[in-house]
Scaffold this motif. Sequence first.
Motif, mmCIF file in Angstrom:
data_model
loop_
_atom_site.group_PDB
_atom_site.id
_atom_site.type_symbol
_atom_site.label_atom_id
_atom_site.label_comp_id
_atom_site.label_asym_id
_atom_site.label_seq_id
_atom_site.Cartn_x
_atom_site.Cartn_y
_atom_site.Cartn_z
ATOM 1 N N ASP A 25 87.049 142.647 96.230
ATOM 2 C CA ASP A 25 87.486 140.934 95.987
ATOM 3 C C ASP A 25 88.342 140.987 94.633
ATOM 4 O O ASP A 25 88.034 142.022 93.851
ATOM 5 C CB ASP A 25 86.249 139.419 96.403
ATOM 6 N N SER A 26 88.622 139.273 94.152
ATOM 7 C CA SER A 26 89.069 139.791 92.763
ATOM 8 C C SER A 26 88.204 139.510 91.841
ATOM 9 O O SER A 26 88.615 140.365 90.670
ATOM 10 C CB SER A 26 89.778 138.095 92.521
ATOM 11 N N LYS A 27 86.918 139.698 92.099
ATOM 12 C CA LYS A 27 85.866 140.222 90.693
ATOM 13 C C LYS A 27 85.177 141.468 90.811
ATOM 14 O O LYS A 27 84.675 141.506 89.794
ATOM 15 C CB LYS A 27 84.645 138.781 91.637
ATOM 16 N N GLY A 28 86.454 142.364 91.263
ATOM 17 C CA GLY A 28 85.432 144.080 91.333
ATOM 18 C C GLY A 28 84.298 143.789 92.698
ATOM 19 O O GLY A 28 83.856 145.396 92.839
ATOM 20 N N THR A 29 83.915 143.185 93.197
ATOM 21 C CA THR A 29 83.069 142.796 94.442
ATOM 22 C C THR A 29 83.287 143.774 95.381
ATOM 23 O O THR A 29 84.206 143.231 95.992
ATOM 24 C CB THR A 29 82.426 141.704 94.521
ATOM 25 N N ILE A 30 82.940 144.924 95.924
ATOM 26 C CA ILE A 30 83.610 145.439 97.323
ATOM 27 C C ILE A 30 82.428 144.866 98.250
ATOM 28 O O ILE A 30 81.850 144.496 98.941
ATOM 29 C CB ILE A 30 82.427 146.790 97.294
ATOM 30 N N ILE A 31 83.519 144.339 98.934
ATOM 31 C CA ILE A 31 83.665 143.475 100.591
ATOM 32 C C ILE A 31 83.726 144.699 101.544
ATOM 33 O O ILE A 31 83.488 144.524 102.691
ATOM 34 C CB ILE A 31 84.651 143.233 100.838
ATOM 35 N N ALA A 60 95.734 149.594 94.508
ATOM 36 C CA ALA A 60 96.868 148.793 94.788
ATOM 37 C C ALA A 60 95.875 147.496 94.562
ATOM 38 O O ALA A 60 95.249 147.360 95.067
ATOM 39 C CB ALA A 60 97.561 149.233 95.274
ATOM 40 N N PRO A 61 96.850 146.223 93.700
ATOM 41 C CA PRO A 61 96.792 145.241 94.109
ATOM 42 C C PRO A 61 96.553 144.596 95.430
ATOM 43 O O PRO A 61 97.873 144.419 96.151
ATOM 44 C CB PRO A 61 96.719 144.196 92.086
ATOM 45 N N ILE A 62 96.241 143.003 95.471
ATOM 46 C CA ILE A 62 96.472 142.399 97.242
ATOM 47 C C ILE A 62 96.987 141.224 96.406
ATOM 48 O O ILE A 62 95.595 140.265 95.622
ATOM 49 C CB ILE A 62 95.272 142.616 97.751
ATOM 50 N N LEU A 63 97.965 140.949 96.436
ATOM 51 C CA LEU A 63 98.032 139.600 96.241
ATOM 52 C C LEU A 63 98.356 138.767 97.302
ATOM 53 O O LEU A 63 98.874 139.207 98.361
ATOM 54 C CB LEU A 63 100.219 139.602 95.329
ATOM 55 N N ASN A 64 97.786 137.439 96.881
ATOM 56 C CA ASN A 64 98.815 136.026 97.420
ATOM 57 C C ASN A 64 100.265 135.747 97.762
ATOM 58 O O ASN A 64 100.647 136.432 97.257
ATOM 59 C CB ASN A 64 97.783 134.796 97.287
ATOM 60 N N ARG A 65 100.104 134.508 98.754
ATOM 61 C CA ARG A 65 102.037 134.037 98.796
ATOM 62 C C ARG A 65 102.071 133.943 96.841
ATOM 63 O O ARG A 65 103.438 133.177 96.702
ATOM 64 C CB ARG A 65 101.726 133.385 99.505
ATOM 65 N N HIS A 66 101.492 133.238 96.574
ATOM 66 C CA HIS A 66 101.586 133.089 94.552
ATOM 67 C C HIS A 66 101.151 134.135 93.762
ATOM 68 O O HIS A 66 102.018 133.966 92.455
ATOM 69 C CB HIS A 66 100.902 131.708 94.498
#
Length: 481
Positions: free
Chosen positions: A156-162, A230-236
């Motif tokens: 997730d955005s905080k670096g926690t493995i999901i 690679a980062p995963i970005l939202n629409r913003h």
Amino acid sequence: MDKKILAYLNPISHLGDTHYSFLFPFLLTIFIYALFEVLAYFISMDPSAYGVYVISLSAVLITYFSFRDGIKGGFTATVITPGYYFYIMYSRHYTQAQLTSGIETTIILSILYLILSTIIGGLKQKIDNLIEQEADEKRRLQTIIQQLPVGVLITDSKGTIIQGNKKINAIMGTKLPISLKIPLTQNGKLANPSQSPLSQALITGKPVVGKEFVLEKEDEKKTYIQVSAAPILNRHGRVIAAAEIVHDVTAQKELEQRKDDFVNMASHELKTPITSMKLYIESLLNRIKNYNDPRSKKTLHSIKEQTQKLQKLVSDLLDVSRLQTGKLTFNKEKFNLDRLLKEVINELRGTAKKQKINYLKRSSVIIYADRFRIYQIITNLITNAIKYSSNEGDINIGLRKLNGKATVSVQDFGIGIAKDQQKRIFDRLYQVNDDMGKTFPGFGMGLYISKEIIKRHRGNIWVYSEKGKGSTFYFSLPLKK
């Protein structure tokens, strides 16, 4: 109340469930209306006092079932409700004016309830379909991730493995727990991005490609990995997660190292002595050309011929890329495989000081192949049998025809090959190790080249071996072109 019953009754818990019930809304609507009548007649002395709550109760029931079971549930409650209203008018003995007003009110309310159940039930079903599609996409993605031949980590955005797949656990040598946090800070400061591609991707919002690391596991074996993130970005454009791909390149690194070692060793250990040997032979031939010594001349010419063959073989070993690209040429012809075997055996008997080479001839065989390349294969197999049979013992060579193929066997009673190494002995630059990790002399090229030559002759090569008892190598070639 039991949690399962509460979950069954709770419409929120049915979001995403497209299996809509007819029986549950039907029975529960009738039960609630019946319970309402019981309350009206037996608890209250004035049943008409409860009439003002009927419309509210009906609206709540229709809304509930529409939200729980979609249009089907809402329609079921809507159909039952007018029936209940008519029962009220009948049981309360409505007069003519009351009856007319009651029927008109029932018709209007029925239309409104129908519209309400259609709107709420339709929205419910649309939401369920979207949730189901998202769940299906998630399952498909999960299946693809699990089947990938590379390790995959998603945080997730905080670096926690999901999420992670089985391959990443195999590469890391341990199962990575979900909720493990990748450190983004160290001592209150941002972590060094070079230490973690995932951290870099999350912090900078930019992809990281092809970074290499070395893992040292508990068994002290090193694993070389190539990591991309690679980062995963939202629409913003905001980072909401990151994905990392981990590729185990240990085998590739080992192969490259063996290749480099081989090239360096071959260039120094093979080219120089062969060149010197050719010069000495030419010098001797020049010195005795005026002497009447045909026996010496014949011997030197034979040595020169063998040196030229060896030089050609070394050239092929150093130019192994021809095999990889399919550019190695073959000069195929018909020849007697039995005679070729005898020729090779006679040449190599002098090199076997402790072993006795036996030729167990089964049949005379004519094949269509590159004679020199087959000579090369037989020489390599018998030489290996001599090399790996340090003790005195027989080396048995066999030839037979079976099912349209000529099969040659080379059997020794030497050290044998461990099962975990038998699958790799035909790989390029692979060298057999003993129990102490020691490799035997050689470049690890002979069996690889033999395999490739046999493959290009539409044949097969294989081995049967038992550690400490010896090995038998076979190769077969088609009898027809």
